[in-house]
Design a protein around this motif. Structure first.
Motif, PDB file in Angstrom:
ATOM      1  N   ALA A  72       0.953  -1.261   0.275  1.00 40.46           N
ATOM      2  CA  ALA A  72      -0.094   0.087   0.209  1.00 40.46           C
ATOM      3  C   ALA A  72       0.490   0.790   0.198  1.00 40.46           C
ATOM      4  N   ARG A  73       2.031   1.216   0.461  1.00 42.55           N
ATOM      5  CA  ARG A  73       2.661   2.311   0.115  1.00 42.55           C
ATOM      6  C   ARG A  73       3.329   2.775  -1.101  1.00 42.55           C
ATOM      7  N   GLY A  74       2.893   1.861  -1.642  1.00 41.64           N
ATOM      8  CA  GLY A  74       3.585   2.111  -3.128  1.00 41.64           C
ATOM      9  C   GLY A  74       5.364   1.549  -3.708  1.00 41.64           C
ATOM     10  N   LEU A  75       5.797   0.280  -2.224  1.00 46.01           N
ATOM     11  CA  LEU A  75       6.738  -0.003  -2.248  1.00 46.01           C
ATOM     12  C   LEU A  75       7.016  -2.034  -2.803  1.00 46.01           C
ATOM     13  N   VAL A  76       7.904  -2.102  -3.656  1.00 46.52           N
ATOM     14  CA  VAL A  76       8.096  -3.554  -3.953  1.00 46.52           C
ATOM     15  C   VAL A  76       9.579  -4.584  -2.898  1.00 46.52           C
ATOM     16  N   PRO A  77       9.994  -4.940  -1.973  1.00 50.84           N
ATOM     17  CA  PRO A  77      10.781  -5.205  -1.278  1.00 50.84           C
ATOM     18  C   PRO A  77      12.088  -5.550  -1.954  1.00 50.84           C
ATOM     19  N   ASP A  78      13.195  -4.684  -1.631  1.00 52.72           N
ATOM     20  CA  ASP A  78      14.175  -5.206  -2.355  1.00 52.72           C
ATOM     21  C   ASP A  78      15.826  -5.113  -1.309  1.00 52.72           C
ATOM     22  N   PRO A  79      16.210  -6.811  -1.988  1.00 53.29           N
ATOM     23  CA  PRO A  79      16.793  -7.063  -1.052  1.00 53.29           C
ATOM     24  C   PRO A  79      19.349  -6.445  -1.712  1.00 53.29           C
ATOM     25  N   GLY A  80      18.865  -5.598  -1.996  1.00 51.38           N
ATOM     26  CA  GLY A  80      19.795  -5.044  -2.766  1.00 51.38           C
ATOM     27  C   GLY A  80      20.690  -5.087  -2.060  1.00 51.38           C
ATOM     28  N   GLY A  81      20.305  -4.371  -0.462  1.00 51.18           N
ATOM     29  CA  GLY A  81      21.601  -4.053   0.686  1.00 51.18           C
ATOM     30  C   GLY A  81      21.479  -5.054   1.682  1.00 51.18           C
ATOM     31  N   LEU A  82      21.213  -5.865   1.566  1.00 49.11           N
ATOM     32  CA  LEU A  82      21.028  -6.991   2.799  1.00 49.11           C
ATOM     33  C   LEU A  82      22.171  -8.151   2.406  1.00 49.11           C
ATOM     34  N   ARG A  83      23.031  -8.415   3.688  1.00 49.35           N
ATOM     35  CA  ARG A  83      24.572  -8.837   3.353  1.00 49.35           C
ATOM     36  C   ARG A  83      24.458 -10.232   4.580  1.00 49.35           C
ATOM     37  N   PHE A  84      24.397 -11.393   4.252  1.00 44.66           N
ATOM     38  CA  PHE A  84      24.072 -12.202   5.295  1.00 44.66           C
ATOM     39  C   PHE A  84      25.450 -12.871   6.139  1.00 44.66           C
ATOM     40  N   ILE A  85      25.426 -12.810   6.922  1.00 42.28           N
ATOM     41  CA  ILE A  85      26.689 -12.554   8.104  1.00 42.28           C
ATOM     42  C   ILE A  85      27.229 -13.198   9.237  1.00 42.28           C
ATOM     43  N   PHE A  86      26.316 -14.611   9.030  1.00 42.76           N
ATOM     44  CA  PHE A  86      25.525 -15.204  10.559  1.00 42.76           C
ATOM     45  C   PHE A  86      24.733 -16.438   9.980  1.00 42.76           C
ATOM     46  N   ARG A  87      25.267 -16.994  10.696  1.00 40.67           N
ATOM     47  CA  ARG A  87      23.986 -18.405  10.557  1.00 40.67           C
ATOM     48  C   ARG A  87      23.880 -19.685  11.989  1.00 40.67           C
ATOM     49  N   ALA A  88      23.084 -19.554  12.197  1.00 38.79           N
ATOM     50  CA  ALA A  88      23.600 -20.822  13.803  1.00 38.79           C
ATOM     51  C   ALA A  88      21.938 -21.461  13.403  1.00 38.79           C
ATOM     52  N   ILE A  89      22.081 -22.632  14.330  1.00 39.42           N
ATOM     53  CA  ILE A  89      21.308 -23.656  14.448  1.00 39.42           C
ATOM     54  C   ILE A  89      21.114 -23.122  15.790  1.00 39.42           C
ATOM     55  N   THR A  90      19.084 -23.460  16.516  1.00 38.63           N
ATOM     56  CA  THR A  90      19.014 -23.210  17.903  1.00 38.63           C
ATOM     57  C   THR A  90      19.912 -24.758  18.693  1.00 38.63           C
ATOM     58  N   PRO A  91      20.446 -25.379  20.043  1.00 39.60           N
ATOM     59  CA  PRO A  91      20.932 -25.819  20.188  1.00 39.60           C
ATOM     60  C   PRO A  91      19.104 -27.240  20.712  1.00 39.60           C
ATOM     61  N   PRO A  92      19.390 -27.997  20.629  1.00 37.50           N
ATOM     62  CA  PRO A  92      18.217 -29.514  21.322  1.00 37.50           C
ATOM     63  C   PRO A  92      17.815 -28.751  22.322  1.00 37.50           C
ATOM     64  N   GLY A  93      16.964 -29.365  23.189  1.00 35.23           N
ATOM     65  CA  GLY A  93      16.155 -29.453  23.897  1.00 35.23           C
ATOM     66  C   GLY A  93      15.183 -27.959  24.421  1.00 35.23           C
ATOM     67  N   ARG A  94      15.494 -26.948  23.012  1.00 37.08           N
ATOM     68  CA  ARG A  94      14.841 -25.709  23.464  1.00 37.08           C
ATOM     69  C   ARG A  94      13.401 -26.307  22.986  1.00 37.08           C
ATOM     70  N   PRO A  95      11.891 -25.225  23.601  1.00 38.79           N
ATOM     71  CA  PRO A  95      10.843 -25.445  23.028  1.00 38.79           C
ATOM     72  C   PRO A  95      10.730 -24.942  21.797  1.00 38.79           C
ATOM     73  N   ARG A  96      11.455 -23.750  20.453  1.00 37.56           N
ATOM     74  CA  ARG A  96      11.497 -23.902  19.198  1.00 37.56           C
ATOM     75  C   ARG A  96      12.717 -23.944  19.164  1.00 37.56           C
ATOM     76  N   ARG A  97      12.759 -24.876  17.564  1.00 43.83           N
ATOM     77  CA  ARG A  97      14.486 -24.532  16.975  1.00 43.83           C
ATOM     78  C   ARG A  97      14.325 -24.039  15.307  1.00 43.83           C
ATOM     79  N   PHE A  98      15.678 -23.114  15.465  1.00 39.68           N
ATOM     80  CA  PHE A  98      15.115 -22.966  13.877  1.00 39.68           C
ATOM     81  C   PHE A  98      16.835 -22.401  13.082  1.00 39.68           C
ATOM     82  N   ASP A  99      16.745 -22.679  12.264  1.00 40.16           N
ATOM     83  CA  ASP A  99      17.899 -22.386  11.570  1.00 40.16           C
ATOM     84  C   ASP A  99      18.147 -21.387  10.456  1.00 40.16           C
ATOM     85  N   ALA A 100      18.299 -19.899  12.187  1.00 38.93           N
ATOM     86  CA  ALA A 100      18.801 -18.338  11.251  1.00 38.93           C
ATOM     87  C   ALA A 100      19.227 -18.280  10.354  1.00 38.93           C
ATOM     88  N   ARG A 101      19.563 -17.931   9.365  1.00 34.26           N
ATOM     89  CA  ARG A 101      20.724 -16.727   9.094  1.00 34.26           C
ATOM     90  C   ARG A 101      20.306 -14.951   8.724  1.00 34.26           C
TER      91      ARG A 101
END
Length: 217
Positions: free
Chosen positions: A110-139
């Protein structure tokens, strides 16, 4: 007890120059949240099935795409969507959607925008350890605040998932209640902000029985 499934996720570290030096945007999770209650975190969340279908205004940087693999574009869309939902700050460029925007993108479109990832920079990745109520492979993605469309202090369109949204100087961020992995990411961000060379992405892999640390070249 069976471990929770690991879900792909994207997190965004927004960086800007402040009066006291570099600052990052963070908010506080609710006290009753199932995952990391009351912690100060960066905007982010799990990949949605529709993220892969969102048309982006531009591709990710080639080195990010190569390091992220087949999910690169979906993760970029998820990062921009989560940033928008949790902070009300759009990372986009003026344009027209090729098809009707999904429900969770309507305010963005509605703001007249399209998502633009051109400025994103992938800097880190981590997977949540076992035993947590939720686990993610987070970038984790880093983006300069100057890439945002509009004022970077206007959180009026944010949902209620994060409270106390604020820009925090890197020199002061450890005064806040942070998850361990966020502290690790903050050290990486501080090094990047100081101009340290960046030729690989740290990866804390907790997917197996033993944690492993790798670097994604």
């Amino acid at each position: 007890m069976t471990d929770a499934p690991i879900r792909d996720a994207a997190t965004v570290v927004v960086l800007r120059d402040g009066a006291a030096g570099p600052e990052v945007l963070m908010g506080q999770r609710g006290a009753t949240a199932a995952f990391m209650p009351s912690k100060f975190v960066f905007p982010g969340g799990a990949l949605d099935p529709g993220d892969a279908d969102v048309a982006l205004a531009a591709p990710l940087a080639p080195e990010c795409t190569a390091r992220l693999g087949p999910l690169a574009q979906a993760l970029a869309a998820a990062a921009i969507r989560e940033l928008w939902e949790e902070t009300g700050l759009p990372l986009g460029t003026p344009g027209v959607w090729r098809s009707p925007a999904p429900d969770d993108w309507r305010g963005f479109a509605a703001r007249g925008l399209v998502p633009d990832p051109g400025g994103l920079r992938f800097i880190f990745r981590a997977i949540t350890p076992p035993g947590r109520p939720r686990r993610f492979d987070a970038r984790f993605f880093l983006v300069e605040a100057g890439r945002l469309h509009g004022p970077c202090d206007d959180f009026s369109a944010a949902c209620e998932e994060l409270s106390h949204l604020q820009w925090i100087p890197l020199a002061e961020v450890r005064r806040f209640d942070l998850p361990f992995i966020t502290e690790v990411v903050m050290a990486e961000v501080a090094a990047i902000a100081a101009g340290a060379p960046f030729d690989s992405v740290p990866f804390f892999d907790n997917s197996g029985d033993r944690p492993e640390f790798q670097r994604i070249a």
